[in-house]
Design a protein around this motif. Structure first.
Motif, mmCIF file in Angstrom:
data_model
loop_
_atom_site.group_PDB
_atom_site.id
_atom_site.type_symbol
_atom_site.label_atom_id
_atom_site.label_comp_id
_atom_site.label_asym_id
_atom_site.label_seq_id
_atom_site.Cartn_x
_atom_site.Cartn_y
_atom_site.Cartn_z
ATOM 1 N N ASP A 166 -22.759 -12.203 24.486
ATOM 2 C CA ASP A 166 -22.331 -12.192 23.087
ATOM 3 C C ASP A 166 -21.921 -10.773 22.670
ATOM 4 O OD1 ASP A 166 -24.678 -10.833 22.823
ATOM 5 O OD2 ASP A 166 -25.751 -12.470 21.835
ATOM 6 N N SER A 167 -21.485 -10.628 21.404
ATOM 7 C CA SER A 167 -20.941 -9.345 20.962
ATOM 8 C C SER A 167 -21.966 -8.232 21.035
ATOM 9 C CB SER A 167 -20.454 -9.439 19.523
ATOM 10 O OG SER A 167 -19.749 -10.597 19.337
ATOM 11 N N TRP A 200 -22.120 -7.025 24.525
ATOM 12 C CA TRP A 200 -20.922 -6.197 24.790
ATOM 13 C C TRP A 200 -21.123 -4.801 24.211
ATOM 14 C CZ3 TRP A 200 -15.620 -6.142 26.308
ATOM 15 C CH2 TRP A 200 -15.231 -7.235 27.097
ATOM 16 N N LYS A 201 -21.648 -4.744 22.989
ATOM 17 C CA LYS A 201 -21.810 -3.452 22.326
ATOM 18 C C LYS A 201 -22.791 -2.582 23.112
ATOM 19 C CE LYS A 201 -23.248 -1.429 17.901
ATOM 20 N NZ LYS A 201 -22.915 -0.118 18.409
#
Ligand code: NAD
Length: 284
Positions: free
Chosen positions: A107-108, A111-112
Motif C-alpha cells: 500500500d501507499s 511505498w513511502k
C-alpha cells in the motif's frame, strides 16, 4: 584538480546500515585498511555487536543509532560524527529495505517507507555530509543502488533504486563540473548473502500493512526463491573489497555480477531500436 583517494589509512568513513550485511562488511574492510569508522544503523543491539566486531581491527569505531529516512536523525549523525572526528573522507549511503516486491499487497504507506529509507536516506546523506566533503576536497561517496536500478520492476524498491542510480550519476557530473575532488561511485549489487529479505524487521508501525493477510502460495514461492538466490549469492566481504578498490581507483560503476550487466544489452537495444521492451523480471 585532486586525485583519487589512494591512501585510506588514518581517514574516516561513515557507513549507514552498518549493523548487517553489506554495511558491516564495508566497515570491517575500511577498518582493516586503517580507517576510523562511524557505523550507523537503526537497529540496536545489532549495531553494538557490529561495532565490537569492527573494533577488533584496532582503529577508532563509533556506533550511532540513526534512522536515515529522518532528516533530523541524519543531522544528529553528522553532528556526532564531527564531534568524534575532524573530517569525513568516505560516505557510504547504504541502508536499504526491500518492501513488497510487486504492487500486489503493497500500500501507499509501505511505498513511502521504502522511498523514505532507500531514496531519502541518500538525499539526507548528501545534504549533511557533502558540503564538508566539497570544502575539504578529499572525499568519496558510495551510494548503494542495485541491479534493480537498471531493470524493470513494479515496486517501490525498483523505483527507489532507479532514482539512486540517476541522482548518483547526477552527483558525479556536478562534482566533476565544479572540480571538487570528491569522487563518486554507484554500487549495483546483484544477489548478495545478507538479511535484505528480512527487511520487515525494521518496518515502522505506520507503514506495516493494516491487516496482515496470509501470503498466497505464489508470494511464498517468490519469497523463498529470493531467499535461496540471496543465500547462494556473493559474500558481502567480496563486495566490500570491490567498494574499497573503486574508491582508490576512482571508479564510478561497481557491478558485482558481470552476467547481469550483459543482460542490460537487451534493454539498451530495445531503446536504440525503439522497440517495446521484452518481458523481464530479476526474480524469474
Ligand atoms: N543483498 C543484496 O542482494 C542486495 C542487492 C542489491 C542491493 N542491495 C542493497 O544493499 C544495501 C544494504 O542491504 P543488505 O543487503 O546488506 O541488507 P541487510 O538487511 O543485511 O542490511 C541493511 C541494514 O540497513 C539497516 N536499516 C534499515 N532501515 C534503516 C533505516 N531507516 N535507517 C538506518 N538503517 C536502516 C538495517 O538495520 C540493516 O542493518 C541496501 O541498500 C540494499 O537495497 C542489496
Amino acid at each position: 584538480m585532486f586525485g583519487p583517494m589512494k591512501d585510506l589509512a588514518g581517514k574516516t568513513a561513515v557507513v549507514t546500515g552498518a549493523a548487517s550485511g553489506l554495511g558491516l562488511a564495508f566497515a570491517n574492510q575500511f577498518a582493516k585498511d586503517g580507517m576510523n569508522v562511524v557505523m550507523s544503523d537503526i537497529e540496536q543491539p545489532r549495531l553494538d555487536e557490529a561495532v565490537a566486531q569492527v573494533e577488533t581491527h584496532g582503529t577508532r569505531v563509533v556506533g550511532i543509532i540513526t534512522d536515515v529516512s529522518d532528516g533530523d536523525s541524519m543531522d544528529a549523525l553528522a553532528a556526532a560524527t564531527f564531534e568524534a572526528f575532524e573530517s569525513v573522507n568516505v560516505l557510504c549511503n547504504n541502508a536499504g529495505v526491500a518492501g513488497g516486491l510487486t504492487t500486489e499487497g503493497i500500500d501507499s504507506a509501505n511505498w513511502k517507507w521504502v522511498l523514505d529509507v532507500n531514496l531519502f536516506g541518500v538525499v539526507h546523506g548528501h545534504r549533511v555530509f557533502l558540503p564538508h566533503m566539497v570544502e575539504h576536497g578529499d572525499g568519496h561517496i558510495v551510494n548503494t543502488a542495485s541491479m534493480a536500478g537498471h531493470f524493470p520492476g513494479h515496486s517501490a524498491y525498483t523505483a527507489s533504486k532507479w532514482a539512486v542510480v540517476g541522482i548518483t550519476m547526477g552527483l558525479l557530473n556536478e562534482m566533476r563540473q565544479n572540480d571538487t575532488g570528491v569522487g563518486v561511485s554507484c554500487l549495483c549489487p546483484g544477489w548478495v548473502d545478507t538479511q535484505i529479505a528480512n527487511s520487515d524487521r525494521n518496518i515502522p508501525e505506520w507503514a506495516a500493512p493494516a491487516a496482515l493477510v496470509e501470503p498466497t502460495e505464489e508470494q511464498e514461492f517468490r519469497m523463498q526463491f529470493l531467499k535461496d538466490v540471496l543465500a547462494a549469492g556473493k559474500t558481502p566481504e567480496s563486495v566490500a573489497q570491490m567498494v574499497r578498490d573503486a574508491i582508490v581507483n576512482d571508479s564510478f560503476w561497481i557491478f558485482t555480477h558481470p552476467e547481469m550487466v550483459d543482460q542490460l544489452a537487451a534493454k539498451h537495444a530495445s531503446i536504440m531500436e525503439n522497440r517495446n521492451p521484452e518481458p523481464f523480471s530479476l526474480l524469474d
